[in-house]
Design an enzyme around this catalytic site. Structure first.
Site, short mmCIF file in Angstrom:
data_model
loop_
_atom_site.label_atom_id
_atom_site.label_comp_id
_atom_site.label_asym_id
_atom_site.label_seq_id
_atom_site.Cartn_x
_atom_site.Cartn_y
_atom_site.Cartn_z
N LEU A 82 -1.14 2.29 2.95
CA LEU A 82 -0.93 1.66 2.06
C LEU A 82 -0.07 2.31 0.56
CD1 LEU A 82 -3.83 -0.84 2.75
CD2 LEU A 82 -1.05 -1.38 2.99
N LYS A 112 -11.64 -3.20 1.47
CA LYS A 112 -10.93 -2.23 2.44
C LYS A 112 -12.40 -1.66 2.61
CE LYS A 112 -8.34 1.49 1.65
NZ LYS A 112 -9.05 2.46 1.68
#
Length: 665
Positions: A82, A112
């Site tokens: 990402l 996360k």
């Protein structure tokens, strides 16, 4: 504009070098934060000046290499990383870019998890294979170890075929228990739960992995063909219903303000969790909008990872050590009094170049501030001036190469000092290490230490010498038994069969990356044809710029290089392209180049089988219906996708019509 062009070229050089050190050599010379900063700068330049974006830019790479302890397996689709956001400004820019592209948007915010990314494959509802992320293209098969994680269902409620991805992690309680055991046994404890999880999943004995009490959170479905979800939140709910463990702290928000509120909440609450998190992942919730935005080769355009601010600590700078890279760049590294930062002990940190040292006025003997941006690789932030010793002196880089003694130069427009001696030992060794790396000739077992031994014993001086090695050359080396030597010689022999693009990349031609090597190999097919190419001809090829064209021609015109190629050829190293040429791919005329969505239940085949067949015919099979969808193939009980196709006026086929087209009726 010339200044911008030079900066882009410089960023390419630095990012390619740092990516190679980190992902291939497993020996980074710079902190992750420096790489992120330079990459961020390059992304911003390319957004402002699109003419400077090339297909071999570091912004489309996915760096990084899988370990060799387990079988390496290619992912069906890449496990992309990402893009990163480090502050509110980065997040607002991301939001603006999203809204400019697709208009009104809803976001899904997820924690996360700080662990190891894994991909789980299910066939007919049974867990059949689990891979690590590896370098994004190739992962390690750790199926047996993943089977020991109770949170991973070995069989799900429906006989579905799909791949689900997530993060394996070690809960804090398991981590404390494991480290207590290690300390009692006189063993080195793990630095943090992330390292413990990664180490546990790489245990060759799955019984040991089972004792480590790992868990997993799943966060995405790779192929939604057999799912009904139209949003990320619905996909996670379907995973919940199938018996998978997803993180329940996720939150759907209507705008960027909701994202910022979610981040603020978990920045203060992260310590209350039973597991580690290192940031927040923000995704566009609507799957059709995700499809519309698409991907770069590095990451999805519809998601971003916000990284929590780095921890800072103070330690002493004991010395500055110099290293020389493959391109001759001399990099200063700070030797530090060991100190714990974000869970690991730090004793080294890159200082990048002389300009940075002078800009931050960093001196040997200083007390310095260290941080880990991204919680991974350390960097020296600044010196603490009121603690500076009276006898401290301004640091100056040497005028001559510490490896070969050749005078160092600074090329105009660059900040780095370079050794330009083509016979510099340090550069030659780095070139050899690059040549055997996975994306180059992929010689398994020929690591950095062995290459150093071979060079120091004058058994290899250039890359071609590798193919002249014999058993009697290798056996006397440190830790090289008969079996290891046999395996290495087999790996060297096998590497001779690599396609031309691997050889081109391995030769280390300046500015020539993996993608451009592929382009040249496919176009010219043989090394002999490449020797005839001109600079003006290369410039006409898409993805090959002026600087690269000049670099390739200059390299191939060198008589020493021609002798090297002949030396390789004499040992039967392949000099031809072995891949399929893009122009030779022929598909079914009704499907080739079309964007197709499958929905509902098919009677004659599974949706997965239909999807694979369509891809072989040159079609692009997607999970969501958008305005760009060409055909929707609808089976029984087709739901919202069929309704959306009718709304957009998309061509709709029944299963019977699809089979007729397959059979050419």
């Amino acid at each position: 504009m010339q200044g911008v062009k030079k900066r882009v070229e410089k960023l390419h050089d630095l990012l390619n070098q740092y990516s190679y050190e980190y992902y291939v050599q497993d020996n980074p010379s710079v902190p992750d934060s420096e790489y992120d900063k330079l990459l961020h700068e390059l992304i911003e330049i390319e957004e402002k000046y699109p003419e400077f974006k090339s297909t071999d830019s570091p912004t489309v790479r996915v760096g990084g290499e899988a370990q060799s302890s387990f079988e390496k397996v290619n992912h069906d689709t890449p496990m992309l990383s990402l893009g990163n956001a480090f502050n509110e400004e980065d997040l607002r820019k991301f939001d603006q870019r999203i809204r400019d592209s697709i208009g009104k948007v809803e976001y899904m915010c997820e924690l996360k998890i700080d662990g190891l990314a894994v991909s789980l494959k299910y066939e007919n509802g049974r867990f059949v294979q689990g891979l690590t992320r590896g370098d994004g293209t190739t992962g390690e098969d750790i199926t047996e170890n993943l089977r020991t994680i109770h949170a991973i269902p070995l069989k799900i409620k429906e006989p579905l075929n799909f791949e689900v991805r997530g993060e394996a992690y070690m809960p804090r309680r398991s981590f404390i228990h494991l480290n207590n055991e290690k300390e009692q046994n006189g063993e080195q404890p793990f630095a943090n739960p992330r390292n413990a999880a990664a180490g546990s999943l790489r245990q060759l004995d799955s019984k040991l992995a089972a004792k480590r009490k790992l868990s997993v959170f799943l966060y995405s479905v790779n192929d939604l063909t057999e799912f009904n979800a139209t949003t990320q939140s619905e996909a996670l709910e379907e995973l919940d219903q199938l018996g998978f463990k997803t993180n329940q702290e996720r939150e759907r928000v209507s705008d960027i303000e909701g994202v910022l509120n979610y981040i603020e909440k978990w920045t203060s609450k992260r310590g209350s969790l039973s597991y580690d998190i290192d940031g927040i992942v923000i995704k566009v919730n609507d799957l059709s909008q995700q499809e519309e935005m698409g991907y770069t080769q590095k990451s999805p355009r519809w998601a971003i990872a916000y990284k929590f601010p780095a921890e800072e600590v103070i330690t002493k700078l004991l010395d500055i050590e110099l290293s020389i890279g493959r391109t001759g760049v001399v990099t200063p590294t700070a030797i530090l009094e060991p100190v714990k930062v974000a869970g690991t002990t730090v004793s080294r940190a890159s200082l990048h170049n002389e300009d940075l040292i002078h800009e931050r006025d960093i001196r040997i003997g200083d007390s310095v501030v260290i941080k880990k941006a991204g919680d991974i690789i350390p960097e020296v932030v600044k010196s603490i001036l009121d603690r500076r010793p009276n006898e401290s002196e301004i640091y100056h880089m040497p005028t001559h190469c510490p490896s070969c003694g050749h005078e160092l130069v600074r090329i105009e427009g660059e900040v780095a000092l370079r050794c330009i001696n083509p016979k510099c030992q340090a550069q030659l060794i780095e070139g050899l290490i690059h040549f055997v790396s996975r994306q180059a000739m992929n010689i398994d077992g020929l690591g950095t230490k062995i290459i150093h031994q071979l060079y120091e014993n004058q058994l290899i001086k250039d890359v071609a010498d590798i193919f002249y090695l014999k058993e009697e050359d290798l056996l006397p080396l440190e830790r090289m038994g008969k079996k290891k030597v046999d395996n290495l010689l087999l790996a060297i022999e096998k590497s001779k069969e690599q396609s031309l693009e691997h050889l081109l990349f391995g030769l280390g031609i300046r500015h020539l990356g993996v993608k451009a090597s592929q382009v040249l190999a496919e176009r010219y097919e043989t090394m002999d044809q490449l020797f005839k190419v001109t600079e003006s001809e290369l410039i006409e090829i898409q993805d090959i710029g002026d600087k690269l064209a000049q670099s390739v021609v200059t390299y191939l015109e060198n008589s020493d290089i021609r002798s090297l190629i002949e030396k390789l050829s004499n040992k039967n190293v392949n000099m031809s392209y072995k891949g399929i040429k893009t122009t030779e791919i022929e598909g079914h005329p009704d499907f080739s180049g079309k964007t197709i969505v499958l929905t509902g239940k098919l009677e004659q085949m599974t949706r997965n089988e239909a999807s694979e067949w369509l891809k072989m015919q040159g079609a692009k099979v997607t999970n969501s219906v958008t305005k760009s969808t060409d055909i929707v193939i609808a089976g029984a009980d087709a739901g919202s996708k069929l309704a959306k196709a009718e709304k957009y006026g998309t061509e709709i086929w029944t299963e019977a019509a699809f089979i007729e087209k397959q059979n050419g009726i």
